[in-house]
Design a protein around this motif. Structure first.
Motif, PDB file in Angstrom:
ATOM      1  N   PRO A   3       0.817  -1.218   0.000  1.00  0.00           N
ATOM      2  CA  PRO A   3       0.000   0.000   0.000  1.00  0.00           C
ATOM      3  C   PRO A   3       0.851   1.270   0.000  1.00  0.00           C
ATOM      4  N   GLY A   4       1.915   1.299   0.788  1.00  0.00           N
ATOM      5  CA  GLY A   4       2.779   2.467   0.841  1.00  0.00           C
ATOM      6  C   GLY A   4       3.487   2.692  -0.476  1.00  0.00           C
ATOM      7  N   LEU A   5       3.987   1.622  -1.045  1.00  0.00           N
ATOM      8  CA  LEU A   5       4.661   1.709  -2.325  1.00  0.00           C
ATOM      9  C   LEU A   5       3.676   2.116  -3.415  1.00  0.00           C
ATOM     10  N   LEU A   6       2.465   1.599  -3.336  1.00  0.00           N
ATOM     11  CA  LEU A   6       1.433   1.959  -4.304  1.00  0.00           C
ATOM     12  C   LEU A   6       1.129   3.447  -4.234  1.00  0.00           C
ATOM     13  N   LEU A   7       1.008   3.977  -3.018  1.00  0.00           N
ATOM     14  CA  LEU A   7       0.740   5.404  -2.845  1.00  0.00           C
ATOM     15  C   LEU A   7       1.850   6.228  -3.476  1.00  0.00           C
ATOM     16  N   LEU A   8       3.094   5.923  -3.139  1.00  0.00           N
ATOM     17  CA  LEU A   8       4.214   6.697  -3.657  1.00  0.00           C
ATOM     18  C   LEU A   8       4.319   6.562  -5.175  1.00  0.00           C
ATOM     19  N   THR A   9       4.215   5.355  -5.682  1.00  0.00           N
ATOM     20  CA  THR A   9       4.297   5.131  -7.119  1.00  0.00           C
ATOM     21  C   THR A   9       3.175   5.849  -7.855  1.00  0.00           C
ATOM     22  N   GLU A  82       4.276  22.187   7.055  1.00  0.00           N
ATOM     23  CA  GLU A  82       3.733  21.859   8.374  1.00  0.00           C
ATOM     24  C   GLU A  82       3.458  20.355   8.481  1.00  0.00           C
ATOM     25  N   ILE A  83       2.872  19.784   7.433  1.00  0.00           N
ATOM     26  CA  ILE A  83       2.582  18.344   7.432  1.00  0.00           C
ATOM     27  C   ILE A  83       3.888  17.543   7.429  1.00  0.00           C
ATOM     28  N   LEU A  84       4.889  18.011   6.678  1.00  0.00           N
ATOM     29  CA  LEU A  84       6.187  17.332   6.685  1.00  0.00           C
ATOM     30  C   LEU A  84       6.793  17.322   8.093  1.00  0.00           C
ATOM     31  N   CYS A  85       6.690  18.430   8.799  1.00  0.00           N
ATOM     32  CA  CYS A  85       7.193  18.488  10.180  1.00  0.00           C
ATOM     33  C   CYS A  85       6.452  17.489  11.059  1.00  0.00           C
ATOM     34  N   ASP A  86       5.126  17.462  10.925  1.00  0.00           N
ATOM     35  CA  ASP A  86       4.312  16.521  11.705  1.00  0.00           C
ATOM     36  C   ASP A  86       4.705  15.082  11.396  1.00  0.00           C
ATOM     37  N   LEU A  87       4.868  14.787  10.106  1.00  0.00           N
ATOM     38  CA  LEU A  87       5.230  13.429   9.706  1.00  0.00           C
ATOM     39  C   LEU A  87       6.624  13.051  10.209  1.00  0.00           C
ATOM     40  N   ALA A  88       7.565  13.988  10.173  1.00  0.00           N
ATOM     41  CA  ALA A  88       8.924  13.703  10.644  1.00  0.00           C
ATOM     42  C   ALA A  88       8.895  13.317  12.127  1.00  0.00           C
ATOM     43  N   LEU A  89       8.127  14.061  12.913  1.00  0.00           N
ATOM     44  CA  LEU A  89       8.017  13.759  14.339  1.00  0.00           C
ATOM     45  C   LEU A  89       7.318  12.416  14.558  1.00  0.00           C
ATOM     46  N   LEU A  90       6.281  12.162  13.780  1.00  0.00           N
ATOM     47  CA  LEU A  90       5.533  10.906  13.881  1.00  0.00           C
ATOM     48  C   LEU A  90       6.409   9.719  13.493  1.00  0.00           C
ATOM     49  N   LEU A  91       7.214   9.878  12.446  1.00  0.00           N
ATOM     50  CA  LEU A  91       8.123   8.807  12.032  1.00  0.00           C
ATOM     51  C   LEU A  91       9.146   8.508  13.126  1.00  0.00           C
ATOM     52  N   GLY A  92       9.665   9.546  13.747  1.00  0.00           N
ATOM     53  CA  GLY A  92      10.612   9.353  14.850  1.00  0.00           C
ATOM     54  C   GLY A  92       9.973   8.626  16.021  1.00  0.00           C
ATOM     55  N   ALA A  93       8.731   8.989  16.320  1.00  0.00           N
ATOM     56  CA  ALA A  93       8.007   8.334  17.419  1.00  0.00           C
ATOM     57  C   ALA A  93       7.758   6.860  17.105  1.00  0.00           C
ATOM     58  N   ALA A  94       7.339   6.575  15.871  1.00  0.00           N
ATOM     59  CA  ALA A  94       7.061   5.191  15.481  1.00  0.00           C
ATOM     60  C   ALA A  94       8.342   4.358  15.495  1.00  0.00           C
ATOM     61  N   ALA A  95       9.426   4.927  14.990  1.00  0.00           N
ATOM     62  CA  ALA A  95      10.701   4.201  14.973  1.00  0.00           C
ATOM     63  C   ALA A  95      11.183   3.937  16.399  1.00  0.00           C
ATOM     64  N   GLY A  96      11.072   4.930  17.266  1.00  0.00           N
ATOM     65  CA  GLY A  96      11.483   4.755  18.655  1.00  0.00           C
ATOM     66  C   GLY A  96      10.646   3.714  19.372  1.00  0.00           C
ATOM     67  N   SER A 119       5.668   6.938   3.385  1.00  0.00           N
ATOM     68  CA  SER A 119       5.215   7.140   2.001  1.00  0.00           C
ATOM     69  C   SER A 119       4.661   8.547   1.816  1.00  0.00           C
ATOM     70  N   PHE A 120       3.842   9.000   2.763  1.00  0.00           N
ATOM     71  CA  PHE A 120       3.329  10.375   2.698  1.00  0.00           C
ATOM     72  C   PHE A 120       4.480  11.376   2.794  1.00  0.00           C
ATOM     73  N   PHE A 121       5.437  11.097   3.670  1.00  0.00           N
ATOM     74  CA  PHE A 121       6.577  11.989   3.855  1.00  0.00           C
ATOM     75  C   PHE A 121       7.361  12.130   2.542  1.00  0.00           C
ATOM     76  N   LEU A 122       7.677  11.007   1.911  1.00  0.00           N
ATOM     77  CA  LEU A 122       8.413  11.028   0.648  1.00  0.00           C
ATOM     78  C   LEU A 122       7.599  11.712  -0.446  1.00  0.00           C
ATOM     79  N   LEU A 123       6.314  11.426  -0.458  1.00  0.00           N
ATOM     80  CA  LEU A 123       5.412  12.000  -1.436  1.00  0.00           C
ATOM     81  C   LEU A 123       5.375  13.522  -1.346  1.00  0.00           C
TER      82      LEU A 123
END
Length: 176
Positions: A3-9, A82-96, A119-123
């Motif tokens: 699904p993530g790859l599909l979104l980005l592609t 703003e969304i990129l900042c939110d996603l960056a923080l969310l990605l860090g939280a999920a990874a941690g 995927s959203f972050f890269l997009l």
């Protein structure tokens, strides 16, 4: 993840090369609705996992609530950043959190959330209306949480709120 790859592609295939503005993809409201449903499903599934322990190291999550009036007054570039900042923080939280969860069910859901958010972050990095690209170092309003379910709640709220309205705003510009 498929699904993530599909979104980005899908998004990359529908981005105009000249100015990198999204076209057909944001014009189909069903796609963002699909991601909202998936975010709700992930949140529900993690709630069904065996009792997940509190995080030893709290997750720092973005505060993703907003008022519609404030949102409307921002440029698309400001919204994107703003969304990129939110996603960056969310990605860090999920990874941690992934490093602290040994439960297979919880780890699987965190991995899925990470892939979707990434995927959203890269997009969102693929297009820009202003010179220069997004750089890390932004500091969105945040909170610390020790419950894994908070990560899923924040992700769902982000997809249901800012991302959905951002795609809606892009559709108004790109889907004439």
């Amino acid at each position: 993840s498929p699904p993530g790859l599909l979104l980005l592609t899908s998004f990359l295939l529908h981005v105009k090369e000249d100015r990198a503005s999204p076209t057909r993809l944001v014009c189909d409201n069903r796609l963002i609705q699909k991601y909202i449903v998936e975010a709700k499903d992930m949140e529900k599934k993690v709630g069904q996992c065996q009792a997940l322990p509190a995080l030893r190291c709290p997750a720092v999550l973005p505060l993703v609530d907003f008022t519609f009036q404030q949102w409307k007054s921002k440029s698309n570039e400001t919204k994107r950043r703003e969304i990129l900042c939110d996603l960056a923080l969310l990605l860090g939280a999920a990874a941690g959190a992934q490093g602290q969860v040994s439960d297979e069910c919880g780890a699987r859901q965190l991995s899925q959330l990470y892939r979707h958010a990434n995927s959203f972050f890269l997009l969102l990095q693929t297009f820009s209306w202003e010179a220069g690209h997004w750089e890390p170092g932004c500091s969105p309003h945040s909170m610390e949480q020790t419950h894994i379910s908070s990560i899923f709640l924040t992700y769902r709220q982000l997809v249901q709120g800012k991302l959905r309205f951002f795609f809606y705003d892009l559709a108004k510009v790109s889907c004439k």
